[in-house]
Design a protein around this motif. Structure first.
Motif, PDB file in Angstrom:
ATOM      1  N   LEU A  64       0.833  -1.209   0.000  1.00  0.00           N
ATOM      2  CA  LEU A  64       0.000   0.000   0.000  1.00  0.00           C
ATOM      3  C   LEU A  64       0.869   1.262   0.000  1.00  0.00           C
ATOM      4  O   LEU A  64       0.536   2.249  -0.671  1.00  0.00           O
ATOM      5  CB  LEU A  64      -0.925  -0.012   1.224  1.00  0.00           C
ATOM      6  N   GLU A  65       1.984   1.226   0.739  1.00  0.00           N
ATOM      7  CA  GLU A  65       2.881   2.377   0.764  1.00  0.00           C
ATOM      8  C   GLU A  65       3.510   2.612  -0.611  1.00  0.00           C
ATOM      9  O   GLU A  65       3.687   3.751  -1.039  1.00  0.00           O
ATOM     10  CB  GLU A  65       3.964   2.172   1.821  1.00  0.00           C
ATOM     11  N   LYS A  66       3.837   1.526  -1.305  1.00  0.00           N
ATOM     12  CA  LYS A  66       4.386   1.654  -2.655  1.00  0.00           C
ATOM     13  C   LYS A  66       3.351   2.233  -3.619  1.00  0.00           C
ATOM     14  O   LYS A  66       3.697   2.985  -4.535  1.00  0.00           O
ATOM     15  CB  LYS A  66       4.875   0.296  -3.165  1.00  0.00           C
ATOM     16  N   ASN A  67       2.088   1.885  -3.397  1.00  0.00           N
ATOM     17  CA  ASN A  67       1.028   2.440  -4.241  1.00  0.00           C
ATOM     18  C   ASN A  67       0.858   3.951  -4.008  1.00  0.00           C
ATOM     19  O   ASN A  67       0.414   4.682  -4.906  1.00  0.00           O
ATOM     20  CB  ASN A  67      -0.302   1.729  -3.955  1.00  0.00           C
ATOM     21  N   VAL A  68       1.223   4.391  -2.811  1.00  0.00           N
ATOM     22  CA  VAL A  68       1.087   5.811  -2.467  1.00  0.00           C
ATOM     23  C   VAL A  68       2.256   6.636  -3.013  1.00  0.00           C
ATOM     24  O   VAL A  68       2.101   7.827  -3.299  1.00  0.00           O
ATOM     25  CB  VAL A  68       0.992   5.956  -0.928  1.00  0.00           C
ATOM     26  N   THR A  69       3.413   6.013  -3.203  1.00  0.00           N
ATOM     27  CA  THR A  69       4.628   6.735  -3.620  1.00  0.00           C
ATOM     28  C   THR A  69       4.427   7.569  -4.886  1.00  0.00           C
ATOM     29  O   THR A  69       4.784   8.758  -4.907  1.00  0.00           O
ATOM     30  CB  THR A  69       5.803   5.760  -3.803  1.00  0.00           C
ATOM     31  N   PRO A  70       3.873   7.003  -5.986  1.00  0.00           N
ATOM     32  CA  PRO A  70       3.677   7.843  -7.179  1.00  0.00           C
ATOM     33  C   PRO A  70       2.718   9.008  -6.950  1.00  0.00           C
ATOM     34  O   PRO A  70       2.844  10.062  -7.565  1.00  0.00           O
ATOM     35  CB  PRO A  70       3.141   6.870  -8.224  1.00  0.00           C
ATOM     36  N   LEU A  71       1.739   8.814  -6.041  1.00  0.00           N
ATOM     37  CA  LEU A  71       0.803   9.892  -5.736  1.00  0.00           C
ATOM     38  C   LEU A  71       1.522  11.028  -5.006  1.00  0.00           C
ATOM     39  O   LEU A  71       1.267  12.211  -5.266  1.00  0.00           O
ATOM     40  CB  LEU A  71      -0.352   9.355  -4.876  1.00  0.00           C
ATOM     41  N   LEU A  72       2.443  10.654  -4.110  1.00  0.00           N
ATOM     42  CA  LEU A  72       3.215  11.672  -3.390  1.00  0.00           C
ATOM     43  C   LEU A  72       4.120  12.444  -4.351  1.00  0.00           C
ATOM     44  O   LEU A  72       4.293  13.662  -4.222  1.00  0.00           O
ATOM     45  CB  LEU A  72       4.057  11.018  -2.294  1.00  0.00           C
ATOM     46  N   ARG A  73       4.703  11.737  -5.308  1.00  0.00           N
ATOM     47  CA  ARG A  73       5.542  12.411  -6.300  1.00  0.00           C
ATOM     48  C   ARG A  73       4.722  13.368  -7.156  1.00  0.00           C
ATOM     49  O   ARG A  73       5.183  14.461  -7.496  1.00  0.00           O
ATOM     50  CB  ARG A  73       6.231  11.370  -7.183  1.00  0.00           C
TER      51      ARG A  73
END
Length: 303
Positions: free
Chosen positions: A156-165
């Motif tokens: 789930l954290e990896k799925n959030v990474t592109p959103l944070l970028r």
């Protein structure tokens, strides 16, 4: 004896000669200019605020206005909502393994009780082996569940990474929507107005640093040996009514190529066809203006 007319002519000639000698005391002449900066927008949209006028003086960091950023802001809010929704699915590992830890604690108590009974010959070795196996099973179950929940959380954290970028990109775009004055100076030209639609690279205004002005002067080839970079020189500008203001300046640039004498700039030897340009940095006390003429002397008098 000389008559009054003859005496008057002699006095006038003497004044002219004195003025001529005074002018010749100065080694070069030029015009004051400044370092000009054209401020452009880095964003695309409507100028919602643009508070600047020609002739105004602004400091570095002054807020000038901004380009419409509503859509970027809404896009950022949507991404933040997606991140919150995704992270809400993360498992609460301590809570989800709490029941197994409770069962392990009971099994370990039972293990200790059986060990004491075996020492007292009140229980069999088989009973102890069974309870030991039960404790090991609970420990392995806890470890396995923690690993599985950890993998889910990491995914789930990896799925959030592109959103944070993507949010970082939007933050950068929002920053570029702000119009911040880059240097301290005077606004020379205004190129845009409120509510105009602008695109990246569109010039908004031109500002010139006026705290320090540059005297671009011209010297002959024979004068090159009299100057060097970093040399302190005297600079004179007209104050009006045959009065002058004198400043100290620093030579910071000397052209390595000769050029024909500009028609608007006199030199000490006006017969010289080829001259060298030099630039002198002068601290402005407020009286110097861009475009004013100035003279300079290579060996200034100390105050």
């Amino acid at each position: 004896m000389m008559n009054k007319k003859t005496i008057g002519l002699l006095i006038f000639s003497a004044i002219l000669a004195s003025c001529h000698n005074s002018e010749n005391d100065w080694d070069a002449a030029g015009a004051f200019e400044s370092v000009e900066t054209i401020v452009s927008t880095e964003a695309s949209g409507t100028l919602m605020q643009f508070d600047i006028e020609e002739g105004q003086t602004h400091k570095a960091g002054d807020w000038i206005g901004y380009v419409d950023s509503a859509q970027l802001f809404f896009g950022k809010e949507e991404l933040q909502a997606q991140i919150a929704s995704t992270l809400s699915q993360q498992p609460d590992i301590p809570v989800q393994v709490a029941s197994l830890y409770s069962q392990l604690a009971d099994a370990e108590k039972n293990q200790e009780r059986i060990q004491n009974l075996v020492k007292a010959n009140a229980a069999t070795q088989q009973q102890l082996d069974d309870v030991n196996t039960q404790v090991d099973v609970y420990k392995k179950q806890i470890e396995a569940q923690k690993n599985a929940l950890g993998i889910t959380s990491n995914t789930l954290e990896k799925n959030v990474t592109p959103l944070l970028r993507h949010i970082s990109q939007i933050d950068d775009q929002l920053k570029k929507c702000k119009i911040i004055n880059p240097i301290h100076g005077t606004v020379l030209t205004k190129y845009a107005e409120n509510h105009e639609v602008v695109t990246p690279g569109k010039a908004l205004y031109k500002i010139a640093e006026t705290d320090t002005l540059i005297l671009r002067a011209y010297i002959t080839g024979s004068q090159l040996t009299q100057i060097k970079l970093g040399q302190k020189v005297s600079v004179r500008s007209d104050e009006g009514s045959d009065k002058y203001r004198t400043y100290f300046g620093i030579i910071y640039w000397i052209s390595d190529k000769s050029e024909f004498t500009p028609k608007t700039i006199p030199t000490k030897d006006e017969r010289a066809d080829l001259v060298y340009a030099i630039k002198v940095r002068v601290v402005n006390d407020g009286f110097l203006k861009i475009g004013m003429y100035g003279d300079l002397k290579f060996n200034p008098e100390t105050k």
